[in-house]
Write a protein that holds these residues in place. Structure first.
Motif, short mmCIF file in Angstrom:
data_model
loop_
_atom_site.label_atom_id
_atom_site.label_comp_id
_atom_site.label_asym_id
_atom_site.label_seq_id
_atom_site.Cartn_x
_atom_site.Cartn_y
_atom_site.Cartn_z
N ILE A 143 0.82 -1.20 0.00
CA ILE A 143 0.00 0.00 0.00
C ILE A 143 0.86 1.26 0.00
O ILE A 143 0.53 2.24 -0.67
CB ILE A 143 -1.02 0.01 1.17
N PHE A 144 1.99 1.24 0.71
CA PHE A 144 2.88 2.40 0.70
C PHE A 144 3.48 2.60 -0.69
O PHE A 144 3.64 3.74 -1.14
CB PHE A 144 3.98 2.27 1.76
N ALA A 145 3.81 1.52 -1.37
CA ALA A 145 4.32 1.62 -2.75
C ALA A 145 3.26 2.20 -3.67
O ALA A 145 3.56 3.04 -4.53
CB ALA A 145 4.78 0.25 -3.24
N LEU A 146 2.02 1.78 -3.49
CA LEU A 146 0.93 2.29 -4.30
C LEU A 146 0.69 3.78 -4.03
O LEU A 146 0.50 4.57 -4.96
CB LEU A 146 -0.34 1.48 -4.00
N ILE A 147 0.74 4.16 -2.76
CA ILE A 147 0.60 5.57 -2.39
C ILE A 147 1.73 6.38 -3.00
O ILE A 147 1.51 7.44 -3.58
CB ILE A 147 0.54 5.74 -0.86
N LEU A 148 2.95 5.89 -2.87
CA LEU A 148 4.10 6.61 -3.41
C LEU A 148 4.00 6.73 -4.93
O LEU A 148 4.31 7.79 -5.49
CB LEU A 148 5.41 5.91 -3.02
N LEU A 149 3.52 5.69 -5.60
CA LEU A 149 3.33 5.76 -7.05
C LEU A 149 2.33 6.86 -7.40
O LEU A 149 2.57 7.66 -8.31
CB LEU A 149 2.87 4.41 -7.60
N GLY A 150 1.22 6.90 -6.67
CA GLY A 150 0.23 7.95 -6.91
C GLY A 150 0.80 9.34 -6.70
O GLY A 150 0.55 10.26 -7.48
#
Length: 122
Positions: free
Chosen positions: A3-10
């Protein structure tokens, strides 16, 4: 961790979109928004590759953000967007020569502190 990777991607997509939009508007230059020049400026904007690219990144970032919001509370996810302020301030300094004053650096530190506190709540 996903989820942190997804947030960072966004956040990265959103920050990249802002930088591309700024680059495109630097090519177009300052203008007065009047009815008389709405069509000519709109046409320049519609043909500007950095602006089109920036808008494309925004669309992709919205899709990523919907994935994020389907997995975590908005009260956790939304404050993470402030990481984009940090990225854009630093990138704008290097790419566009925008000032990175001590007051802005203090603001960045406050944002980092706030994001850290929000992240600890998850």
């Amino acid at each position: 961790m996903f989820i942190f990777a997804l947030i960072l991607l966004g956040v990265l997509l959103n920050a990249g979109a802002q930088l591309l939009l700024k680059a495109g508007m630097m090519q177009i230059g300052h203008f007065d928004f009047t009815l008389a020049n709405a069509w000519p400026i709109g046409w320049k904007v519609a043909q500007n590759i950095p602006i089109i690219s920036g808008l494309t990144l925004y669309v992709i970032s919205v899709v990523v953000w919907l994935l994020v919001l389907s997995r975590v509370p908005v009260s956790f996810a939304y404050p993470m967007l402030s990481i984009g302020y940090i990225l854009n301030a630093i990138a704008a300094f290097y790419l566009f020569g925008e000032p990175l004053t001590s007051l802005r650096m203090l603001g960045i530190f406050v944002i980092i502190s706030g994001v850290y506190l929000v992240a600890q709540s998850q």
